[in-house]
Scaffold this motif. Sequence first.
Motif, PDB file in Angstrom:
ATOM      1  N   ASP A  71       0.878  -1.162   0.000  1.00  0.00           N
ATOM      2  CA  ASP A  71       0.000   0.000   0.000  1.00  0.00           C
ATOM      3  C   ASP A  71       0.922   1.220   0.000  1.00  0.00           C
ATOM      4  N   GLY A  72       1.373   1.612  -1.188  1.00  0.00           N
ATOM      5  CA  GLY A  72       2.368   2.671  -1.328  1.00  0.00           C
ATOM      6  C   GLY A  72       1.806   4.046  -1.018  1.00  0.00           C
ATOM      7  N   PHE A  73       1.337   4.737  -2.034  1.00  0.00           N
ATOM      8  CA  PHE A  73       0.777   6.071  -1.878  1.00  0.00           C
ATOM      9  C   PHE A  73      -0.735   6.060  -2.079  1.00  0.00           C
ATOM     10  N   GLY A  74      -1.299   4.879  -2.289  1.00  0.00           N
ATOM     11  CA  GLY A  74      -2.720   4.753  -2.569  1.00  0.00           C
ATOM     12  C   GLY A  74      -3.570   4.871  -1.317  1.00  0.00           C
ATOM     13  N   PRO A  75      -4.886   4.756  -1.489  1.00  0.00           N
ATOM     14  CA  PRO A  75      -5.790   4.829  -0.340  1.00  0.00           C
ATOM     15  C   PRO A  75      -5.490   3.694   0.638  1.00  0.00           C
ATOM     16  N   PRO A  76      -5.770   3.898   1.917  1.00  0.00           N
ATOM     17  CA  PRO A  76      -5.552   2.817   2.890  1.00  0.00           C
ATOM     18  C   PRO A  76      -6.343   1.573   2.489  1.00  0.00           C
ATOM     19  N   GLY A  77      -5.788   0.439   2.829  1.00  0.00           N
ATOM     20  CA  GLY A  77      -6.445  -0.827   2.509  1.00  0.00           C
ATOM     21  C   GLY A  77      -5.481  -1.749   1.806  1.00  0.00           C
ATOM     22  N   PRO A  78      -5.980  -2.864   1.331  1.00  0.00           N
ATOM     23  CA  PRO A  78      -5.109  -3.828   0.654  1.00  0.00           C
ATOM     24  C   PRO A  78      -4.461  -3.204  -0.589  1.00  0.00           C
ATOM     25  N   PRO A  79      -3.220  -3.548  -0.869  1.00  0.00           N
ATOM     26  CA  PRO A  79      -2.567  -3.034  -2.079  1.00  0.00           C
ATOM     27  C   PRO A  79      -3.356  -3.419  -3.325  1.00  0.00           C
ATOM     28  N   ASP A  80      -3.456  -2.481  -4.259  1.00  0.00           N
ATOM     29  CA  ASP A  80      -4.241  -2.675  -5.481  1.00  0.00           C
ATOM     30  C   ASP A  80      -3.305  -2.745  -6.685  1.00  0.00           C
ATOM     31  N   ILE A  81      -3.218  -3.920  -7.294  1.00  0.00           N
ATOM     32  CA  ILE A  81      -2.336  -4.158  -8.436  1.00  0.00           C
ATOM     33  C   ILE A  81      -2.647  -3.229  -9.610  1.00  0.00           C
ATOM     34  N   MET A  82      -3.888  -2.760  -9.698  1.00  0.00           N
ATOM     35  CA  MET A  82      -4.306  -1.901 -10.803  1.00  0.00           C
ATOM     36  C   MET A  82      -4.081  -0.407 -10.526  1.00  0.00           C
ATOM     37  N   ASN A  83      -3.777  -0.057  -9.297  1.00  0.00           N
ATOM     38  CA  ASN A  83      -3.600   1.343  -8.920  1.00  0.00           C
ATOM     39  C   ASN A  83      -2.123   1.712  -9.000  1.00  0.00           C
ATOM     40  N   PRO A  84      -1.757   2.657  -9.861  1.00  0.00           N
ATOM     41  CA  PRO A  84      -0.346   3.038  -9.964  1.00  0.00           C
ATOM     42  C   PRO A  84       0.232   3.546  -8.647  1.00  0.00           C
ATOM     43  N   LEU A  85      -0.614   4.104  -7.780  1.00  0.00           N
ATOM     44  CA  LEU A  85      -0.121   4.601  -6.498  1.00  0.00           C
ATOM     45  C   LEU A  85       0.378   3.475  -5.594  1.00  0.00           C
ATOM     46  N   ASP A  86      -0.040   2.255  -5.844  1.00  0.00           N
ATOM     47  CA  ASP A  86       0.488   1.076  -5.153  1.00  0.00           C
ATOM     48  C   ASP A  86       1.474   0.320  -6.040  1.00  0.00           C
ATOM     49  N   ALA A  87       1.182   0.217  -7.329  1.00  0.00           N
ATOM     50  CA  ALA A  87       1.996  -0.606  -8.228  1.00  0.00           C
ATOM     51  C   ALA A  87       3.405  -0.050  -8.429  1.00  0.00           C
ATOM     52  N   VAL A  88       3.537   1.258  -8.604  1.00  0.00           N
ATOM     53  CA  VAL A  88       4.871   1.825  -8.852  1.00  0.00           C
ATOM     54  C   VAL A  88       5.763   1.687  -7.615  1.00  0.00           C
ATOM     55  N   PRO A  89       5.287   2.047  -6.405  1.00  0.00           N
ATOM     56  CA  PRO A  89       6.141   1.825  -5.230  1.00  0.00           C
ATOM     57  C   PRO A  89       6.468   0.344  -5.025  1.00  0.00           C
ATOM     58  N   SER A  90       5.528  -0.535  -5.339  1.00  0.00           N
ATOM     59  CA  SER A  90       5.791  -1.968  -5.213  1.00  0.00           C
ATOM     60  C   SER A  90       6.892  -2.406  -6.165  1.00  0.00           C
ATOM     61  N   ALA A  91       6.880  -1.871  -7.377  1.00  0.00           N
ATOM     62  CA  ALA A  91       7.944  -2.181  -8.337  1.00  0.00           C
ATOM     63  C   ALA A  91       9.288  -1.664  -7.820  1.00  0.00           C
TER      64      ALA A  91
END
Length: 135
Positions: A71-91
Amino acid sequence: MAAIVPAGAPANYLNLFKASAAKYCAGMSWTVLAAIGQIESGDGANNGPSSAGALGPMQFMPATWAEWGIDGFGPPGPPDIMNPLDAVPSAARLLCAAGAGNPATLPQAIFAYNHASWYVAEVLALASEYAKSSG
């Protein structure tokens, strides 16, 4: 970019690449994330699934996402593979764990992200172009 951007989150892909590299992989240039994002999905234009089953703007395989998704910069909750705010920090996190924070081991980190020599060369070439054009 995601329809809902939480307060304080990067407002566009460029800022997201920069913030993700700075927070999750000191020593890795944001240009590497930018190159991967462009090559993998056209910065979210094609979120898949790919022929291999990868999903999202950074094209994670679901099993890899299960291990590295945050859960990078996205909304609180489970990480979302489709949300760049979670996907880019995860990468950035995955790449850093594979050695992307050190220029000497950056190519092997990119190879760990996508097991193809042509892919490593393409990412490095595009990252270099981004670095030149960003001054």
